[in-house]
Design an enzyme around this catalytic site. Structure first.
Site, PDB file in Angstrom:
ATOM      1  N   GLY A  10     -19.367  75.557 -17.739  1.00 28.18           N
ATOM      2  CA  GLY A  10     -18.828  74.229 -17.426  1.00 28.18           C
ATOM      3  C   GLY A  10     -19.375  73.204 -18.401  1.00 28.18           C
ATOM      4  CG  ASP A  31     -18.524  79.463 -15.500  1.00 30.87           C
ATOM      5  OD1 ASP A  31     -19.144  78.426 -15.770  1.00 30.87           O
ATOM      6  OD2 ASP A  31     -17.382  79.463 -14.991  1.00 30.87           O
ATOM      7  CG  LEU A  76     -25.693  72.940 -13.497  1.00 32.63           C
ATOM      8  CD1 LEU A  76     -27.018  73.650 -13.674  1.00 32.63           C
ATOM      9  CD2 LEU A  76     -25.283  72.330 -14.814  1.00 32.63           C
ATOM     10  CE1 TYR A 149     -18.609  68.408  -5.204  1.00 34.80           C
ATOM     11  CE2 TYR A 149     -18.627  66.043  -5.588  1.00 34.80           C
ATOM     12  CZ  TYR A 149     -18.974  67.315  -5.969  1.00 34.80           C
ATOM     13  OH  TYR A 149     -19.686  67.494  -7.131  1.00 34.80           O
ATOM     14  CE  LYS A 153     -22.820  69.758  -5.477  1.00 34.98           C
ATOM     15  NZ  LYS A 153     -23.119  71.079  -6.083  1.00 34.98           N
TER      16      LYS A 153
END
Ligand code: UDP
Length: 321
Positions: A10, A31, A76, A149, A153
């Site tokens: 990313g 990934d 990440l 979202y 998180k």
């Protein structure tokens, strides 16, 4: 050091991989290329210290093997970008909650240090600025997809914190505020790459809502530098840190600055949030980080001004064949 970077293809992950390699570390990127791009990591493929594994953080056997082999995990991998979250809420929730739980569980299994990247979305509609790490989260209805979202998180953060408190897994949490820079795509909604591309193509600059909402943009190089320093700092364990810039600008002013810098013929075009995202969409009106905590621990201070950031992104785009 052997680093595992989930989501390393990313935008931020690939910049982190590049810097860790430059500093002589071994880097393994995991990934699934859902939002990551292979082009982001192709420059590293000739480096013997680099390896790429294409796969998902939901694959237990794979994550188990990769975490066992590394010294530190930079987690990440996540579904990011407001537009993506609104378009694919279920997939986003699954990746962000189940995926993070998987990576944390493996860090626990092998007692590996793990740095978890969270987001300024955590603070929701709290417009008090600058926002401190301990400040309240103010969220709308869970039925509004944007807040899913923030909630996902927050669950990641809680898991990381509790793994540290109860199981002594060495975790570090960082909340990233509007991180931008070369090679970021505007495809998932991020405003900076969109505006710059629109300006360079002399297309209308799409400002959503009134354009009076403000943000602070930080260069990805400053962020990556902070992530590496934090990962080496024993006092960062069990802590959460804001990472961002404090140079606040309204979105309309950002459009004007970009038009001016690129000498574009673009005009500003206002779009309602309903047209841009979905019915009932709620935006944050202001988002400024308090960065006292990270400054005290590692001396963090952004080195790029907003003008410097725009210049760097434009130069990078223009240098592309
Ligand atoms: N935005 C905009 N035009 C676009 C994309 C985004 O005006 O083409 C606005 C968006 O509504 C928000 C701000 O720019 O107010 C920052 O959006 P982004 O998705 O980059 O980050 P976030 O909302 O997560 O801060």
């Amino acid at each position: 050091m052997k680093a595992l970077i989930t989501g390393g293809a990313g935008f931020i992950g690939a910049h982190l991989a590049g810097e860790l390699l430059k500093q002589g570390n071994q880097v393994c990127v995991l990934d699934d290329l859902s939002t990551g791009r292979i082009e982001n990591v192709t420059p590293f493929e000739c480096d013997p210290k680099f390896s790429l594994v294409i796969g998902t953080i939901l694959n237990e056997a794979l994550v188990d093997k990769l975490v066992e082999r590394c010294d530190v995990v930079f987690h990440l991998a996540a579904a990011v970008g407001v537009e993506l979250i609104v378009k694919k809420p279920l997939e986003s929730l699954t990746t962000n909650i189940k995926g993070s739980e998987m990576v944390l569980e493996m860090a626990h299994r092998y007692r590996k240090k793990i740095l978890i990247t969270s987001t300024s979305e955590i603070y929701g509609k709290n417009v008090k600025g600058p926002l401190k790490e301990g400040d309240d989260r103010i969220l709308g209805s869970p039925l509004k997809t944007r807040w899913s979202y923030s909630t996902a998180k927050a669950v990641d953060e809680m898991l990381a914190y509790v793994y540290w408190k109860e199981k002594q897994v060495p975790t570090i949490i960082v909340r990233l505020f509007n991180t931008v820079g070369p090679r970021q795509t505007g495809y998932y909604g991020m405003v900076m790459p969109r505006f710059i591309e629109q300006a360079l193509n002399n297309q209308p600059i799409t400002v959503y809502g009134t354009g009076k909402q403000t943000r602070c943009f930080v260069h990805v190089k400053d962020v990556v530098d902070a992530l590496i320093k934090l990962s080496r700092q024993p006092q960062a364990l069990g802590e959460v840190f804001n990472i961002g810039s404090q140079e606040e600008i309204s979105i309309e002013q950002l459009a004007k600055e970009i038009i001016k810098f690129t000498k574009s013929r673009s005009k500003i075009k206002h779009l309602s949030y309903e047209t841009a995202y979905e019915e009932g969409f709620e935006d944050m009106q202001r988002r400024v980080p308090d960065i006292t905590k990270i400054h005290k621990l590692i001396g963090f201070k952004p080195t790029y001004s907003l003008a410097g950031i725009i210049k760097d992104i434009v130069a990078c785009l223009k240098s592309k064949p």
